[in-house]
Structure formats: structure tokens, C-alpha cells
Design an enzyme around this catalytic site. Structure first.
Site, PDB file in Angstrom:
ATOM      1  N   ASP A  14       0.947  -1.268   0.136  1.00 46.16           N
ATOM      2  CA  ASP A  14      -0.163  -0.048   0.078  1.00 46.16           C
ATOM      3  C   ASP A  14       0.804   1.426   0.026  1.00 46.16           C
ATOM      4  OD1 ASP A  14      -2.516   1.506   0.267  1.00 46.16           O
ATOM      5  OD2 ASP A  14      -1.763   1.945   2.236  1.00 46.16           O
ATOM      6  N   SER A  15       0.391   2.346  -0.318  1.00 45.55           N
ATOM      7  CA  SER A  15       1.006   3.717  -0.233  1.00 45.55           C
ATOM      8  C   SER A  15       1.519   3.816   1.233  1.00 45.55           C
ATOM      9  CB  SER A  15      -0.015   4.685  -0.951  1.00 45.55           C
ATOM     10  OG  SER A  15      -0.944   4.870  -0.222  1.00 45.55           O
ATOM     11  N   CYS A  77      -3.816  -1.044  -1.897  1.00 42.65           N
ATOM     12  CA  CYS A  77      -3.908   0.540  -2.391  1.00 42.65           C
ATOM     13  C   CYS A  77      -4.820   0.547  -3.283  1.00 42.65           C
ATOM     14  CB  CYS A  77      -2.594   1.001  -2.562  1.00 42.65           C
ATOM     15  SG  CYS A  77      -2.743   2.868  -2.962  1.00 42.65           S
ATOM     16  N   GLU A 157      -6.322   9.477   9.133  1.00 46.03           N
ATOM     17  CA  GLU A 157      -4.794   9.404   9.672  1.00 46.03           C
ATOM     18  C   GLU A 157      -4.696  10.326  10.854  1.00 46.03           C
ATOM     19  OE1 GLU A 157      -1.556   9.266   7.243  1.00 46.03           O
ATOM     20  OE2 GLU A 157      -2.291   7.605   5.853  1.00 46.03           O
ATOM     21  N   CYS A 193     -11.192   3.406  -1.427  1.00 48.52           N
ATOM     22  CA  CYS A 193      -9.927   3.913  -0.810  1.00 48.52           C
ATOM     23  C   CYS A 193      -9.877   3.336   0.365  1.00 48.52           C
ATOM     24  CB  CYS A 193      -9.937   5.575  -0.601  1.00 48.52           C
ATOM     25  SG  CYS A 193      -8.703   6.103   0.119  1.00 48.52           S
ATOM     26  N   HIS A 195      -8.576   4.146   3.126  1.00 48.30           N
ATOM     27  CA  HIS A 195      -9.033   4.773   4.459  1.00 48.30           C
ATOM     28  C   HIS A 195     -10.432   5.081   4.738  1.00 48.30           C
ATOM     29  CE1 HIS A 195      -4.927   6.084   3.806  1.00 48.30           C
ATOM     30  NE2 HIS A 195      -4.755   6.623   4.895  1.00 48.30           N
TER      31      HIS A 195
END
Ligand code: DGL
Length: 276
Positions: A14-15, A77, A157, A193, A195
Site C-alpha cells: 500500500d502507499s 492500495c 490518519e 480507498c 482509508h
């Protein structure tokens, strides 16, 4: 006993830390498997970068995992899955590469009755149109509209995934998206996504009743399981799965933010810093 290919870990890339939501689903479904996770924390976010840069990063990250020995690569990702799956498959021809976009599209088609599907994702994922293409390849009559919701990444985050601020931002993004469907309201909303599952409650509140939220973590895990079965590549029975973490920067932050995404404490000492 000699290690076979089946006993190698599954590589997950993942990024950054977002893909740990996918790792959590993989681990739940495949408790006997080992996982080697790499988060490209030095170059996150991918979601605002060009397809060329993301593909170059993805090939490099996959290279670091392949060098360690993996039996399969999961691109957790969404942005990298949306723009880099073909370059990755071209570059690593011997390796099974699974992205999250197709499983997410399948889940959306299963969830929708009307065929009106809204997709939220990063800018780069939306710009590439990967979800629309994947959904329409399964359900050609689907009406798909996508919108970028980049701020959700920072909110997740920051640990602000729920509450007043998250709900206000969710409304700001979703109201115009839903209005663009006119009278044909969507009945399914793809969280495209890594997140966004962290903001599920806020997004559900903004979406209102009658909209099913779809995320690709669970369906990706099912696809990985199916591929392991097809290849006869399950880890030897009775093994307690282990996982190891690599990141390209900031082990401290990876551990702190990552713990919330994984739903389990990640210690700083568990995170190896690597250079791609
Ligand atoms: N992992 C990215 C994705 O799922 C989100 C974070 C980023 O922009 O790199 O699209």
C-alpha cells in the site's frame, strides 16, 4: 522440514498504512497464512499523483517484496490497483497479482438492485475511471458516478474518522455526488480507498438510509483465498500465521497510525525501514 512456495508469505503493498484495513480482512479469513506488508510511507499519498509516478512506485515496492520471497502480491492500495495493475502484471509475469478494484466492483454489483452506484475514492483513482470500467464490465447497464474525497485520507490518519467534523466533510462531498444522480438515487456506495472504512459511520450518516456501503477488503480477501485454493498454495495446516511490516519512512508514525487501521497494536520495533 523444507519450506515450499506455499509456505512463503503473501505480500501486501500500500502507499502507507491504509492497506492495513485490507490486511485485517486477509488475516481474519486466512489465519494460517503469513503476510509481509510494505507501506510506502515516504511517498504517500499516491492519490494525488500521476498514473506514471504511481506505477513506477508500485513496481519498485513490489520488487522489494519479491526480493524477500512472496507467493502472491495483493495491491491493497486502491490508487495503485486502479492505475498500476497492468504494469505490475507485465513486470512480474510469474507472480499472481490481485488488486482491490475488481473485488470492490464485484461487491458493488452484488449490493445494488437499481444499478445506480456511487463511488468515492482518491483523485487519481477517480481520474483513471477504473471503478466505472470494472463495474460496467460486470453490469453493463449500471449508472456509475464517482467523486474524489481526498480529505477523508487526512481525517482518517488524524484519528478524526468519526464525529462532527467527519460528518460535515462527508456531507460536503456526498450531497453534490448524490444530487448528480437526479431522481435515480444510488443504492450502493463504494468506499474506493483504503482509508474510507475508518469513516464508515460518518459516511453512512451523510449517505442516509437505503444506501449500502461497500468496501473491497472482504471481497479481496475472498478472492485471495480462492486463488490460493486454485493454485493449491495454502500454507501447511496448523500453522499460526505471522506478519511483518516494512515501511519506507517513519516507523514511529506507521506504528501509531497503523494500529488504528489494523485494529491491533503495531509496535515501532516491528516496523523495518527499507529503501526502494
Ligand atoms: N491507499 C490509497 C488508496 O487506497 C489512499 C492514500 C493515498 O492517497 O496514498 O487509494
Amino acid at each position: 522440514m523444507n519450506k515450499t512456495i506455499s509456505d512463503l508469505p503473501i505480500g501486501v503493498f500500500d502507499s502507507g498504512v491504509g492497506g492495513l484495513t485490507v490486511l485485517a480482512a486477509l488475516r481474519n479469513l486466512l489465519p494460517e497464512e503469513d503476510f509481509l506488508y510494505l507501506g510506502d510511507t515516504a511517498r504517500v499519498p499516491y492519490g494525488t499523483k500521476s498514473a506514471e509516478s504511481v506505477s513506477r512506485y508500485a513496481v519498485q515496492a513490489a520488487g522489494a517484496l519479491v526480493k524477500r520471497g512472496i507467493k502472491m502480491l495483493v495491491v491493497a492500495c486502491n490508487t495503485a490497483s486502479a492505475v498500476s495493475i497492468e504494469p505490475l502484471k507485465d513486470y512480474y509475469r510469474q507472480l499472481d497479482v490481485i488488486g482491490v478494484v475488481r473485488p470492490g466492483a464485484r461487491a458493488a454489483c452484488k449490493a445494488t438492485e437499481s444499478g445506480n452506484i456511487a463511488v468515492i475514492a482518491t483523485e487519481s483513482t477517480v481520474n483513471g475511471g477504473a471503478y466505472e470500467k470494472a463495474i460496467k464490465s460486470i453490469r453493463p447497464d449500471a449508472h456509475v458516478i464517482s467523486a474524489p474525497c481526498q480529505l477523508f485520507v487526512a481525517l482518517a490518519e488524524e484519528g478524526w474518522g468519526s464525529g462532527e467534523i467527519a460528518e460535515a466533510v462527508a456531507r460536503k462531498y456526498l450531497n453534490p455526488l448524490f444530487a448528480s444522480f437526479g431522481n435515480e438515487k444510488p443504492d450502493s456506495l463504494v468506499l474506493g480507498c483504503t482509508h474510507f472504512p475508518v469513516l464508515k459511520t460518518a459516511i453512512a450518516a451523510a449517505a442516509g438510509p437505503g444506501v449500502q456501503l461497500v468496501d473491497s477488503a472482504g471481497t479481496t480477501a475472498l478472492e485471495v483465498k480462492q486463488m490460493l485454493a486454485d493454485r493449491d498454495m495454502f500454507h501447511s495446516k496448523g500453522h499460526k500465521g505471522e506478519y511483518a511490516f516494512m515501511a519506507t519512512d517513519c516507523a514511529e508514525r506507521f506504528a501509531k497510525v497503523g494500529s488504528a487501521f489494523l485494529g491491533e497494536e503495531v509496535l515501532r520495533e516491528q516496523v523495518e525501514i527499507v529503501d526502494l
